[in-house]
Design a protein around this motif. Structure first.
Motif, PDB file in Angstrom:
ATOM      1  N   ARG A  26       0.827  -1.217   0.000  1.00 52.62           N
ATOM      2  CA  ARG A  26       0.000   0.000   0.000  1.00 52.62           C
ATOM      3  C   ARG A  26       0.854   1.257   0.000  1.00 52.62           C
ATOM      4  N   ALA A  27       2.105   1.134   0.435  1.00 48.95           N
ATOM      5  CA  ALA A  27       3.028   2.270   0.369  1.00 48.95           C
ATOM      6  C   ALA A  27       3.611   2.294  -1.040  1.00 48.95           C
ATOM      7  N   ARG A  28       2.926   3.011  -1.941  1.00 50.16           N
ATOM      8  CA  ARG A  28       3.234   2.883  -3.370  1.00 50.16           C
ATOM      9  C   ARG A  28       4.683   3.245  -3.703  1.00 50.16           C
ATOM     10  N   LYS A  29       5.171   4.328  -3.131  1.00 51.18           N
ATOM     11  CA  LYS A  29       6.554   4.759  -3.426  1.00 51.18           C
ATOM     12  C   LYS A  29       7.554   3.662  -3.090  1.00 51.18           C
ATOM     13  N   ALA A  30       7.375   3.112  -1.894  1.00 51.58           N
ATOM     14  CA  ALA A  30       8.276   2.040  -1.452  1.00 51.58           C
ATOM     15  C   ALA A  30       8.114   0.814  -2.351  1.00 51.58           C
ATOM     16  N   LEU A  31       6.884   0.565  -2.779  1.00 48.94           N
ATOM     17  CA  LEU A  31       6.639  -0.577  -3.660  1.00 48.94           C
ATOM     18  C   LEU A  31       7.376  -0.414  -4.988  1.00 48.94           C
ATOM     19  N   TYR A  32       7.285   0.789  -5.575  1.00 48.33           N
ATOM     20  CA  TYR A  32       7.982   1.022  -6.844  1.00 48.33           C
ATOM     21  C   TYR A  32       9.495   0.882  -6.670  1.00 48.33           C
ATOM     22  N   ALA A  33      10.006   1.345  -5.541  1.00 49.99           N
ATOM     23  CA  ALA A  33      11.434   1.205  -5.271  1.00 49.99           C
ATOM     24  C   ALA A  33      11.800  -0.270  -5.111  1.00 49.99           C
ATOM     25  N   TYR A  34      10.927  -1.011  -4.424  1.00 45.70           N
ATOM     26  CA  TYR A  34      11.167  -2.448  -4.229  1.00 45.70           C
ATOM     27  C   TYR A  34      11.188  -3.182  -5.567  1.00 45.70           C
ATOM     28  N   ARG A  35      10.214  -2.854  -6.424  1.00 45.36           N
ATOM     29  CA  ARG A  35      10.125  -3.575  -7.704  1.00 45.36           C
ATOM     30  C   ARG A  35      11.369  -3.361  -8.570  1.00 45.36           C
ATOM     31  N   GLN A  36      11.994  -2.192  -8.439  1.00 41.82           N
ATOM     32  CA  GLN A  36      13.220  -1.969  -9.200  1.00 41.82           C
ATOM     33  C   GLN A  36      14.321  -2.933  -8.762  1.00 41.82           C
ATOM     34  N   GLN A  37      14.222  -3.415  -7.522  1.00 37.87           N
ATOM     35  CA  GLN A  37      15.266  -4.295  -7.010  1.00 37.87           C
ATOM     36  C   GLN A  37      14.969  -5.756  -7.265  1.00 37.87           C
ATOM     37  N   VAL A  38      13.784  -6.022  -7.830  1.00 38.59           N
ATOM     38  CA  VAL A  38      13.382  -7.397  -8.101  1.00 38.59           C
ATOM     39  C   VAL A  38      13.035  -7.512  -9.587  1.00 38.59           C
ATOM     40  N   GLY A  39      13.948  -8.075 -10.360  1.00 39.84           N
ATOM     41  CA  GLY A  39      13.724  -8.199 -11.800  1.00 39.84           C
ATOM     42  C   GLY A  39      12.775  -9.340 -12.102  1.00 39.84           C
ATOM     43  N   MET A  40      11.990  -9.182 -13.163  1.00 38.58           N
ATOM     44  CA  MET A  40      11.060 -10.256 -13.492  1.00 38.58           C
ATOM     45  C   MET A  40      11.155 -10.620 -14.967  1.00 38.58           C
ATOM     46  N   ILE A  41      11.247 -11.920 -15.222  1.00 37.64           N
ATOM     47  CA  ILE A  41      11.293 -12.433 -16.590  1.00 37.64           C
ATOM     48  C   ILE A  41      10.053 -13.290 -16.814  1.00 37.64           C
ATOM     49  N   PHE A  42       9.356 -13.003 -17.897  1.00 32.89           N
ATOM     50  CA  PHE A  42       8.090 -13.685 -18.166  1.00 32.89           C
ATOM     51  C   PHE A  42       8.278 -14.744 -19.253  1.00 32.89           C
ATOM     52  N   GLN A  43       7.393 -15.717 -19.212  1.00 35.19           N
ATOM     53  CA  GLN A  43       7.429 -16.769 -20.217  1.00 35.19           C
ATOM     54  C   GLN A  43       7.300 -16.197 -21.631  1.00 35.19           C
ATOM     55  N   ASP A  44       6.408 -15.192 -21.792  1.00 40.79           N
ATOM     56  CA  ASP A  44       6.178 -14.655 -23.139  1.00 40.79           C
ATOM     57  C   ASP A  44       6.849 -13.289 -23.342  1.00 40.79           C
ATOM     58  N   TYR A  45       7.960 -13.068 -22.666  1.00 40.63           N
ATOM     59  CA  TYR A  45       8.877 -11.934 -22.851  1.00 40.63           C
ATOM     60  C   TYR A  45       8.281 -10.578 -22.469  1.00 40.63           C
ATOM     61  N   ASN A  46       7.107 -10.267 -23.006  1.00 41.11           N
ATOM     62  CA  ASN A  46       6.486  -8.967 -22.733  1.00 41.11           C
ATOM     63  C   ASN A  46       7.395  -7.789 -23.032  1.00 41.11           C
ATOM     64  N   LEU A  47       8.108  -7.853 -24.150  1.00 37.21           N
ATOM     65  CA  LEU A  47       8.867  -6.679 -24.587  1.00 37.21           C
ATOM     66  C   LEU A  47       7.884  -5.597 -25.007  1.00 37.21           C
ATOM     67  N   PHE A  48       8.352  -4.352 -24.983  1.00 40.21           N
ATOM     68  CA  PHE A  48       7.518  -3.242 -25.428  1.00 40.21           C
ATOM     69  C   PHE A  48       7.551  -3.217 -26.961  1.00 40.21           C
ATOM     70  N   ASP A  49       6.421  -3.500 -27.571  1.00 34.60           N
ATOM     71  CA  ASP A  49       6.388  -3.769 -29.012  1.00 34.60           C
ATOM     72  C   ASP A  49       6.746  -2.569 -29.881  1.00 34.60           C
ATOM     73  N   HIS A  50       6.607  -1.345 -29.349  1.00 34.19           N
ATOM     74  CA  HIS A  50       6.840  -0.162 -30.177  1.00 34.19           C
ATOM     75  C   HIS A  50       8.269   0.347 -30.044  1.00 34.19           C
ATOM     76  N   LEU A  51       9.093  -0.354 -29.283  1.00 29.54           N
ATOM     77  CA  LEU A  51      10.460   0.126 -29.056  1.00 29.54           C
ATOM     78  C   LEU A  51      11.474  -0.909 -29.543  1.00 29.54           C
ATOM     79  N   ASN A  52      12.608  -0.423 -30.071  1.00 29.86           N
ATOM     80  CA  ASN A  52      13.650  -1.352 -30.477  1.00 29.86           C
ATOM     81  C   ASN A  52      14.357  -1.897 -29.228  1.00 29.86           C
TER      82      ASN A  52
END
Ligand SMILES: Nc1ncnc2c1ncn2[C@@H]1O[C@H](COP(=O)(O)OP(=O)(O)O)[C@@H](O)[C@H]1O
Ligand SMILES: [Mg+2]
Lengths: 252, 227
Positions: free
Chosen positions: A73-99
Motif C-alpha cells: 500500500r506504500a506505493r513509493k516504497a513498492l515502486y522502489a522495491y520492484r526496481q530491485q526485483v527483476g522479473m522475466i516472463f514466459q512470453d517476454y512482454n517486450l515493449f512492441d513499439h520500441l527497439n
C-alpha cells in the motif's frame, strides 16, 4: 554465507476467483542462491512469483527484502522495491513499439530518471552482456524468441536488481533456442545473481539449482537440494513428477 | 454554362474563405475531440468505477443524439442560457469536438484494450507507476493503432461540419448556398461544394496515412493473432 536471507517469504496466501491458489507458502532465499520452482501446471508457480513483486497482492503473509517487510500500500516504497526485483516472463512482454535498445533504456530513463545518453550507454552494456550488441536497432517483431527473452533479461538487469524472478523463461521457445537463454541465465548465476526460477528444464535444474521447491495445488509440498529430491531412490514426489515429464517429452 | 463558369470564378475567393472556416472548425473539432477522447478512453479502461460510469454516460449521450440536435441544443439552448456569447462557427467547433470526443474515446479504448496486458505487467515489474506505464507504453502503441480509425473520424467530422450552416456559420455550405440563391446557379455551386469537400477529405486522409507510415514500427500492428 550471510545470516539474513536476501528474500524471505512468510506464510503467503492468495485466493483468486474464490479459489485458493497459494496456501501458506514460506521459504527464504540466500544471497547468490538459485531456487527452482517445479510442479504441475496450475500448481501456483506463476501466481507465487507475481506475488513476490506484488503484481498480485497476497491476501496474507509477508515478503521481506534484506529483512525489510514490503507494504504494497506504500506505493513509493513498492515502486522502489520492484526496481530491485527483476522479473522475466514466459512470453517476454517486450515493449512492441520500441527497439531492443529502447526496451532496455526506457525504465532507466522513466523510472530511474537517467539522461538518455547515460541510459543508452548502460543499455548497450546490458545488451552486450546477453550477446545482442548487433541487434540494438531491431524491434521485437524482428527478433527470434530466444533473442526477445535475452532482451527482456537485459532490460531487467539494467535496473541492478538484487533478485531475479524467472517464470518459465524457456517454455515458449522452440527447442533449438532454449540453450542460448539458459546459457545467459547460467552466466548470471555464476556472477552471483540471486534467482527464483520456475522451470522444467531438468538438466539445468540438476546442475544449477541450490534448492528445489516442488509446488502442487498452491503449496510447497517438497523442498530440498537436487541431490535429495532427484536421486533415483529418493522416492520423492518431485522425482515422480520429473519422470513423468521426461516420459511425456520423449513421447511427444 | 458560360455564366455558371463566370459565377464560379468570381466566387472563388469567397468560397476559399469558407473553406478556411470549415478547416478551422474541423481541425478544432478533431483536437477538442482528441483532448476529450484520450483521457476518457484511459479513464474507461483504467479509471475507478464512478469515472467509468461518467464516461459511459457521456458517450451514450453524444452518440445517441443527432449532431443537428446537439448544435441547436448547445447554440440556441445551453450557450444562450449560460449567457455565453460565442459566434456560430466557434459554437459549431465546440459541439463537433464534444461529439467527436465520444467517438474518439471509443476508437482509443478499442486500441488500448487490444494491447497485451503483459507489457503493462512488465512495466509495473520494472518499477513504472501506472501513470508512467500508460503514458510510455500504452498510449504510444494505442495511438498508432488508432490512426486508421482517427482518419475515418476526420472524414465523418468534415462532412458533419456542413451542418454548422444551419447556425449561420459562413463555412463552405453556407457560402455556396448564398451565392447559389443570388445567381440561380444551384447545380454549379453545389458541385463546387462537393468538389471542395472531396478534396479536403482526400488531402486529410492522405496526410494521416503519411503520418501512419512515418510512425510505423516494424511488425507492430500487423501481428494481431500470434501463435
Ligand atoms: N486471475 C485469476 N483468477 C482466477 N484463477 C486464476 C487466476 N490466475 C491464475 N488462476 C488459477 O490459479 C492456479 C495457479 O495458476 P498458476 O499460478 O499460473 O500456476 P502455474 O504457474 O504453476 O502453472 C490455476 O488453477 C489458475 O487457473
Ligand atoms: Mg505458470
Amino acid at each position: 554465507m550471510s545470516q539474513t536471507p536476501i528474500l524471505a517469504v512468510e506464510a503467503l496466501s492468495k485466493t483468486l476467483g474464490g479459489k485458493t491458489i497459494l496456501e501458506n507458502v514460506s521459504f527464504a532465499v540466500r544471497r547468490g542462491e538459485m531456487k527452482v520452482l517445479i510442479g504441475p501446471s496450475g500448481g501456483g508457480k506463476s501466481t507465487l512469483l507475481q506475488c513476490l513483486n506484488f503484481l498480485h497482492v497476497p491476501d496474507a503473509g509477508t515478503v521481506r527484502l534484506d529483512g525489510q517487510a514490503i507494504d504494497p500500500r506504500a506505493r513509493k516504497a513498492l515502486y522502489a522495491y520492484r526496481q530491485q526485483v527483476g522479473m522475466i516472463f514466459q512470453d517476454y512482454n517486450l515493449f512492441d513499439h520500441l527497439n531492443a535498445l529502447d526496451n532496455v533504456a526506457l525504465a532507466l530513463r522513466k523510472v530511474k530518471g537517467m539522461p538518455r545518453a547515460v541510459a543508452e550507454e548502460r543499455a548497450r552494456a546490458e545488451l552486450a552482456r546477453v550477446g545482442l550488441s548487433d541487434k540494438e536497432k531491431l524491434y521485437p517483431a524482428e527478433l527470434s524468441g530466444g533473442q526477445k527473452q535475452r532482451v527482456s533479461i537485459a532490460r531487467a538487469l539494467a535496473m541492478d536488481p538484487k533478485v531475479m524472478l524467472l517464470d518459465e523463461p524457456t517454455a515458449a521457445l522452440d527447442p533449438e533456442l532454449i540453450g542460448e537463454v539458459l546459457t545467459v541465465i547460467r552466466g548470471l548465476a555464476r556472477d552471483g545473481m540471486t534467482m527464483i526460477m520456475a522451470t522444467h528444464q531438468m538438466g539445468f535444474v540438476r546442475s544449477m539449482a541450490d534448492e528445489i521447491l516442488f509446488m502442487q495445488e498452491g503449496r510447497v509440498i517438497e523442498q530440498g537440494t537436487p541431490e535429495m529430491l532427484l536421486d533415483a531412490d529418493s522416492g520423492s514426489r518431485t522425482l515422480d513428477f520429473c519422470t513423468h515429464l521426461a516420459e511425456f517429452e520423449a513421447g511427444a | 454554362m458560360q455564366q455558371a463558369f463566370e459565377v464560379l470564378i468570381g466566387a472563388i475567393p469567397y468560397l476559399l474563405g469558407g473553406t478556411g472556416l470549415t478547416v478551422a472548425a474541423v481541425v478544432g473539432g478533431m483536437l477538442i475531440g482528441l483532448a476529450l477522447g484520450l483521457p476518457m478512453a484511459v479513464a474507461e479502461v483504467y479509471g475507478p468505477a464512478p469515472l467509468r460510469w461518467l464516461v459511459r454516460l457521456y458517450v451514450w449521450f453524444f452518440r445517441g443524439v443527432p449532431i443537428l440536435v446537439l448544435l441547436f441544443l448547445f447554440y440556441f439552448g445551453l450557450f444562450q442560457a449560460l449567457g455565453w456569447n460565442v459566434d456560430a462557427l466557434t459554437a459549431a467547433t465546440i459541439v463537433l469536438g464534444m461529439a467527436s470526443g465520444a467517438y474518439q474515446s471509443q476508437i482509443f479504448r478499442g486500441s488500448i484494450e487490444s494491447l497485451s496486458k503483459g507489457q503493462f505487467r512488465a512495466a509495473s515489474a520494472l518499477g513504472f507507476t501506472d501513470r508512467q506505464a500508460i503514458v510510455s507504453i500504452v498510449l504510444p502503441q494505442a495511438a498508432r493503432l488508432s490512426l486508421p480509425g482517427w482518419s475515418n473520424e476526420y472524414s465523418i467530422l468534415l462532412k458533419d461540419s456542413a451542418l454548422a450552416f444551419v447556425l449561420g456559420a459562413t463555412e463552405i455550405m453556407a457560402r455556396t448556398q448564398f451565392v447559389a440563391t443570388r445567381t440561380y446557379q444551384h447545380l454549379a455551386l453545389s458541385l463546387a461544394a462537393c468538389g471542395i469537400y472531396f478534396v479536403l477529405t482526400w488531402a486529410g486522409v492522405r496526410a494521416l496515412r503519411m503520418l501512419e507510415r512515418r510512425v510505423a514500427v516494424p511488425g507492430f500492428g500487423q501481428q494481431e493473432a500470434r501463435a
